[in-house]
Design a protein around this motif. Sequence first.
Motif, PDB file in Angstrom:
ATOM      1  N   TYR A 212     -17.618   9.525   0.227  1.00  0.00           N
ATOM      2  CA  TYR A 212     -18.915  12.005   0.384  1.00  0.00           C
ATOM      3  C   TYR A 212     -19.288  11.136  -1.403  1.00  0.00           C
ATOM      4  CZ  TYR A 212     -19.439  12.289   4.731  1.00  0.00           C
ATOM      5  OH  TYR A 212     -20.179  12.368   5.939  1.00  0.00           O
ATOM      6  N   GLU A 213     -17.550  10.211  -2.236  1.00  0.00           N
ATOM      7  CA  GLU A 213     -17.181  10.553  -4.179  1.00  0.00           C
ATOM      8  C   GLU A 213     -17.857   9.757  -4.549  1.00  0.00           C
ATOM      9  OE1 GLU A 213     -15.531  12.602  -5.873  1.00  0.00           O
ATOM     10  OE2 GLU A 213     -14.964  13.923  -4.081  1.00  0.00           O
ATOM     11  N   ARG A 214     -19.071   8.837  -3.695  1.00  0.00           N
ATOM     12  CA  ARG A 214     -19.359   7.490  -4.727  1.00  0.00           C
ATOM     13  C   ARG A 214     -20.903   7.936  -4.963  1.00  0.00           C
ATOM     14  NH1 ARG A 214     -19.675   1.625  -1.346  1.00  0.00           N
ATOM     15  NH2 ARG A 214     -17.094   2.103  -1.382  1.00  0.00           N
TER      16      ARG A 214
ATOM     17  N   LYS B 115     -23.191  17.202  -1.833  1.00  0.00           N
ATOM     18  CA  LYS B 115     -21.276  16.670  -0.800  1.00  0.00           C
ATOM     19  C   LYS B 115     -20.458  17.412  -0.813  1.00  0.00           C
ATOM     20  CE  LYS B 115     -18.246  15.831  -3.621  1.00  0.00           C
ATOM     21  NZ  LYS B 115     -16.818  15.893  -4.891  1.00  0.00           N
TER      22      LYS B 115
ATOM     23  N   GLU C  48     -13.784  10.118   2.245  1.00  0.00           N
ATOM     24  CA  GLU C  48     -13.748   9.277   0.597  1.00  0.00           C
ATOM     25  C   GLU C  48     -15.011   9.209   0.313  1.00  0.00           C
ATOM     26  OE1 GLU C  48     -11.580   8.738   2.951  1.00  0.00           O
ATOM     27  OE2 GLU C  48      -9.948   8.940   2.464  1.00  0.00           O
TER      28      GLU C  48
END
Length: 677
Positions: free
Chosen positions: A71-73, A95, A69
């Motif tokens: 890696y979305e930031r 990503k 999760e």
Amino acid sequence: MSRDHVEPIERSVTDAESAVDAVSATGAEPEAAAPGPSGAAAPASAAPGAAECVEAPFLELLARGAAAEAYERPVLLARAEGHPADRIAALEHAKLLALRVRAELEGRRRREAELSALFETAHDLAGLRDVDAVLQAIVQRARSLLGTDVAYLSLNDPARGDTYMRVTEGSVAARFQQLRLGMGEGLGGLVAQTARPYVTDDYFRDDRFRHTTTIDAGVHDEGLVAILGVPLTLGANVIGVLFAADRRARVFEREQIALLGSFAALAAAALDTANLLTETRSALARLERANEIIQDRSAVIERASDVHDRLAELVLRGGGVHDVAAAVSQVLDGEVEFTETAPAAAVEASRSEGHAVRHEDDWIAAVAAGGELLGALVLRGHPGLDPVDQRTLERAAMVTSLLLLARRSAAEAEQRVRGELLDDLLDARDRDPRLLRDRAARLRADLDATHVVLAARLDTAAPDADQEAAARRRLWSAASHLAATRQGLAAARDGGTVLLLPLEPGDTATELARRTARHLGTAVHEAVTVGASAPVCDLIGHPHAVVTGYEESRRCLQALRLLGRSGDGAAAEDFGFLGLLLAGDRDVTGFVDRTIGKVVDYDERRGTDLVRTLDAYFACGMSPARTKDRLHVHVNTVAQRLERVGRLLGDDWQSPARTLEIQLALRLHALANPARR
């Protein structure tokens, strides 16, 4: 897991790292070619300033092993800060590459952990001391690597035809831990039956296997939903099932199924090794015990060899059954006897098992040959008997059976010889009389004495031909034995047995027939009917006497059976003219000869007229006065003739029964000789 499985993973990780390096070097894809995993094509180029740092946040996330999760930031921040579209596209592409690398690294770490666990289990197996400990370790590692709530192992029970729980890990329900699954019942029973792995993501909604109340209750107590089961196999045989289960819905991947199968193979190997070790230890223990017995019993074995030599010597010098019992009594230091009345249950047990058996304080060894029970050797009052002495008693029983068979064979040979002589008397009437007399003398039979011919038959119908033949053989054997003891002859004939027995002074044919019927019936345990002829004399000088007597005895036998007197004995003289009426083959001549034959012979020898006088006497109502008128002679002449008839036929010749037979005989004689009327 082999090196061949590891190398493709390393190549995939290397390719992913190369892709990250390419992004770092160029800041964007060289071409607008390859679409990402989401299906969107990467931008053809990116701004130089954006390419300088687009991969940095993802490399940092990879370095510290962040969750997926996270890696979305970076993408979300770039959008929030209003970065150009090409930079956001580059971040998206970076990503995706980073997540691919992360997945490959995770798979590699997982496989390394699986290999490590398998190697550790193999090491435990190599140093196997406690099979339960190895199985427990296998179940624990399977649960840990697959990340399931519960893992457990069941083993098949061939004796009961089901499978039962052996090891559990993570289980909290007592009823579940004690489950037994029949073949084909539940998921585990299906795996045990088909030798194939089965997986379900929702146990209670899966109808591929048979649900039972007991199994479903145990699974419900444990709260299991998703279950994976793989078979434990040794060769082609399934010996159990290894399970991994979760308390929530879950889909097991192919790699997880393969991993559990590897653990199952190790568990099967552990069980096989443990069984081999157990069998080896048991074999060693038995060998040690056997060695001790051999050392302790060497003297006893020598004694047994001596017994064998003594029994062999006894048989060779012609010893009997009681000699064997006496010899074994000395060896075993006890009283041994041969008997035909030992307890039936113990004798049958000894015969079926092939060994001597203990009965109270005695030992009993059946004496049998070819399935026939001949008796038993009984060792009295000797409850403690070691195996070698027991074997000595069994060997003595075997020797006894051989002696009895030899004695029986000799008796049967003598019976056959007696039967052949009687057959010759019945069939070959032109034999040399001197030769017949010599053969009879060798059998201690006197053919010059008065004899009676007897016909004997069984009256019980056998259910099949084999049993009927066996019953006839028993009758022949009993008749032959009786003939041998009475210095007579016996032979099998016409579905029954014929005997030629001497008639003792003062005895009658009727009494002899009745005694013979009782004796044979007792011997064969069935009803035996015996018909007897009138006494016959001078068998050598009158070759037809035996044949005539046999026919007469058969007619008497037939009359007995027609009158319902099965199991009885009688002679032809007991029936008179009734025998003539009842017999299927009417013997008119024989009846006339028995009834008035002496009167007819007297007339032929002396030229008298006694037969005509008798005929006239009965025709005149047994009145001498009317008889003299019919014959035209003096009344004294009639009286003298009737007195002569009385001396020939007996004092009771004028009794009602005798007069009826005499009149019938006179009528038959007249019909047979019409010229003499």
